[in-house]
Design a protein around this motif. Structure first.
Motif, PDB file in Angstrom:
ATOM      1  N   ILE A   1     -37.924  67.576   6.149  1.00 53.75           N
ATOM      2  CA  ILE A   1     -37.570  68.637   5.238  1.00 53.75           C
ATOM      3  C   ILE A   1     -35.865  68.634   5.263  1.00 53.75           C
ATOM      4  O   ILE A   1     -35.175  68.682   4.169  1.00 53.75           O
ATOM      5  CB  ILE A   1     -38.574  69.857   4.992  1.00 53.75           C
ATOM      6  N   GLU A   2     -35.787  69.000   6.512  1.00 52.91           N
ATOM      7  CA  GLU A   2     -33.883  69.517   6.485  1.00 52.91           C
ATOM      8  C   GLU A   2     -32.931  68.006   6.382  1.00 52.91           C
ATOM      9  O   GLU A   2     -33.136  68.320   6.146  1.00 52.91           O
ATOM     10  CB  GLU A   2     -34.728  69.580   8.512  1.00 52.91           C
TER      11      GLU A   2
ATOM     12  N   SER B   1     -33.761  66.755   4.642  1.00 47.61           N
ATOM     13  CA  SER B   1     -33.720  66.050   2.419  1.00 47.61           C
ATOM     14  C   SER B   1     -32.614  66.647   2.413  1.00 47.61           C
ATOM     15  O   SER B   1     -32.439  67.658   0.990  1.00 47.61           O
ATOM     16  CB  SER B   1     -35.113  65.544   1.827  1.00 47.61           C
ATOM     17  N   ASN B   2     -31.869  67.701   3.085  1.00 47.54           N
ATOM     18  CA  ASN B   2     -31.090  69.155   2.867  1.00 47.54           C
ATOM     19  C   ASN B   2     -32.034  69.841   2.120  1.00 47.54           C
ATOM     20  O   ASN B   2     -31.615  70.583   1.093  1.00 47.54           O
ATOM     21  CB  ASN B   2     -30.028  68.518   1.786  1.00 47.54           C
ATOM     22  N   GLU B   3     -33.538  70.169   2.647  1.00 44.98           N
ATOM     23  CA  GLU B   3     -33.738  71.299   1.888  1.00 44.98           C
ATOM     24  C   GLU B   3     -34.752  72.511   1.965  1.00 44.98           C
ATOM     25  O   GLU B   3     -34.179  72.634   3.894  1.00 44.98           O
ATOM     26  CB  GLU B   3     -35.524  70.832   1.456  1.00 44.98           C
ATOM     27  N   GLU B   4     -34.743  73.233   2.710  1.00 44.03           N
ATOM     28  CA  GLU B   4     -34.955  74.835   2.661  1.00 44.03           C
ATOM     29  C   GLU B   4     -36.798  74.571   2.531  1.00 44.03           C
ATOM     30  O   GLU B   4     -36.794  74.238   2.361  1.00 44.03           O
ATOM     31  CB  GLU B   4     -34.827  76.470   1.840  1.00 44.03           C
TER      32      GLU B   4
END
Length: 286
Positions: free
Chosen positions: A67-68, A70-73
């Motif tokens: 997830i990180e 992919s630059n997502e929270e």
């Protein structure tokens, strides 16, 4: 469990089920965090039959990293689940006692695609999804260790998965009296029993499954697994679990006649066995 869980498991490369991690570091379609929370974290099944903590820690660490990247929270529930699996500070006054260490047995939930040859027989099972093709799920308590309590029988090995897939493609072989040698923790037994439960009226009276292994603890674990509620086997099926050492068939064995008598009582139509022996002296004969 939701019917779409096996699909995301395919994407995650969980080739041996949720409990035995084998992953590819890339996720083609991204991470659906809501799906993971709903189908795994909030799942009543996985609360009741959780995989090994070490597996869960590896799984959620990989999810968070993905997830990180992919630059997502990362959702707070996913973080909390991962943090709950990390070791706490040790009390310096408490010393580890190997003798009191807990067993390494934990739960694995397997997802197996049902081929067209067996779909009709399995249509009434509660543990089969409504996808195309449908997916069976089985839950086993087993070891993640190569050797557990002096035997390799507490773990599901790949030959059992291959043979289970083959049996699902040739289900009529199960319509009769079946003897399994080296039943282990019961994956193949659950597949065979599931197929037998789908026999037509009249045929089911001729179906029986006898599961055997050389280790008493393994036989008891097989019985435990096959009677787990999520595996949905019928209570009226003819199933037996017992010790069997095929070395008793040797002419020098004092139990030779006892074994012969028991085999005559079972009178199997077919005998199954997967990965029964292993050694460097065994060579493939093609």
């Amino acid at each position: 469990m939701g019917g779409t869980l096996p699909i995301i498991m395919d994407d995650f490369k969980l080739l041996q089920g949720f409990g035995q991690l084998c992953i590819d570091k890339s996720i083609k379609n991204g991470v659906n965090q809501d799906f993971l929370i709903r189908e795994i974290i909030e799942s009543a099944h996985f609360r009741e039959y959780p995989p090994a903590p070490s597996f869960q820690k590896s799984f959620w660490k990989w999810i968070i990293d993905s997830i990180e990247e992919s630059n997502e929270e990362v959702d707070e529930q996913i973080y909390q689940r991962y943090m709950s699996l990390l070791p706490t500070a040790k009390d310096p006054n408490v010393h580890f006692d190997v003798a009191s260490a807990p067993s390494s047995l934990s739960y694995t939930t397997y997802f197996i695609r049902a081929p067209k040859e067996s779909q009709e027989l399995l249509r009434d099972r509660h543990s089969i999804s409504h996808e195309d093709p449908p997916t069976l799920n089985f839950t086993l308590k087993e070891s993640r260790m190569t050797i557990e309590q002096g035997t390799t029988g507490y773990r599901t090995w790949k030959p059992s998965l291959y043979l289970a897939d083959w049996v699902l493609r040739h289900p009529k072989l199960c319509f009769g009296r079946v003897l399994e040698l080296g039943c282990g923790v019961g994956l193949l037994g659950i597949v065979i029993a599931s197929l037998q439960s789908g026999c037509n009226t009249g045929e089911e009276d001729q179906c029986a499954l006898h599961l055997t292994d050389i280790d008493d603890g393994v036989v008891k674990t097989c019985h435990f697994n096959m009677t787990l509620p999520p595996n949905h086997l019928r209570s009226d099926q003819t199933l037996t679990w017992e010790l069997l050492d095929w070395c008793d068939a040797l002419p020098s064995s004092e139990r030779r006649e006892i074994l012969q008598q028991r085999l005559q009582e079972i009178d199997p139509d077919v005998v199954f066995g997967a990965d029964l022996v292993n050694g460097s002296y065994i060579q493939y004969m093609g």
